[in-house]
Write an enzyme that holds these catalytic residues in place. Sequence first.
Site, short mmCIF file in Angstrom:
data_model
loop_
_atom_site.label_atom_id
_atom_site.label_comp_id
_atom_site.label_asym_id
_atom_site.label_seq_id
_atom_site.Cartn_x
_atom_site.Cartn_y
_atom_site.Cartn_z
N GLN A 134 14.64 87.23 -38.46
CA GLN A 134 15.38 86.50 -39.49
C GLN A 134 16.73 87.18 -39.78
O GLN A 134 17.65 86.55 -40.31
CB GLN A 134 14.58 86.41 -40.79
CG GLN A 134 13.34 85.57 -40.73
CD GLN A 134 12.11 86.39 -40.39
OE1 GLN A 134 12.19 87.34 -39.62
NE2 GLN A 134 10.96 86.02 -40.93
N ASP A 180 10.17 87.61 -52.51
CA ASP A 180 9.24 86.49 -52.42
C ASP A 180 8.47 86.37 -53.71
O ASP A 180 8.27 85.28 -54.22
CB ASP A 180 8.29 86.70 -51.23
CG ASP A 180 9.06 86.55 -49.94
OD1 ASP A 180 9.17 85.42 -49.47
OD2 ASP A 180 9.60 87.55 -49.46
N LYS A 190 9.98 91.03 -47.67
CA LYS A 190 9.74 91.20 -46.23
C LYS A 190 9.34 92.63 -45.87
O LYS A 190 9.88 93.59 -46.42
CB LYS A 190 11.02 90.79 -45.49
CG LYS A 190 11.00 90.89 -44.00
CD LYS A 190 9.87 90.17 -43.35
CE LYS A 190 9.83 88.68 -43.62
NZ LYS A 190 8.56 88.05 -43.15
#
Length: 275
Positions: A134, A180, A190
């Site tokens: 990502q 998150d 992450k």
Amino acid sequence: MANSAKKEKLFDKILRDIEEVKIQGARNIAKAALKAYLIFPSKDSRERLVSARPTEPMLQNILDKAPKFSNKKLFAHFDIAQGRINNSVFKIIKNGDKIFTHCHSTNVVNSLIFSKKKGKRFQIYNTETRPLFQGRKTSKELSKAGIRVTQFVDSAFATAIEKDSKNDKIFANKVFIGADALLKEGIINKIGSKIIAELAFYHKIPFYVVADSWKYTNKKIPIEQRKINEVWNKAPKNIKIKNPAFEFVPKKYITKIISEYGTLSYSDFVKKIKK
Ligand code: RUB
């Protein structure tokens, strides 16, 4: 195709894209999940969407809000919060900053692009974020916006962050990371985020969490374990592989959290959210 079959196809596509990380990042996941839920608003849809990415309280929170608020209001929240975050990030960035980031966070990327457009001069150090890379998405988006980006492999965390006192060179002087889940005692982000936080703490580099407050939850949040073939496809059978997608970062490492409530210490943020 009948209308209901079309709807089903669309719901399944969104669900699959979330599971396969084609739609990624808490904010994009929550937005897409709301869109899918509104096609079939039911307990079953909710469960399927929540279990697609179990470490995502923003997804859960927005589906809980769906029966109580208008869709317009719910979708508007994303941009209102982002706009406030952008203004706070702009104030924190100084010309010449070298900002380290990891993975892809829309809250982080949008605020960096906003700051660049408003005239701030800074550069980005970024890690690729194995196994799904990502970090490359972040690098491409920032570079397209005219921001200087240096991409590192994940194993170069320390090199990308540390101060090279011998050569009087400072690598990153700020860290911006997304989230998150925002929890009472810290955040989940992450995999890799904890070591970044520890390195920043050790080198006395400010570690900022940039996140929409709708990621907050009092619930216990599991860490998603993803498929092992993302790490090593067709690996020898006798090798055990682990693929945790996220990790917990305790609040002691967080210099400030930047949310739509402004720039606050983590404890003040939690107090504010509990009111
Ligand atoms: C993405 C990730 C992001 C947060 C915040 O993980 O960890 O930092 O989700 O993102 P994945 P945002 O790629 O596994 O979804 O700021 O976009 O909400």
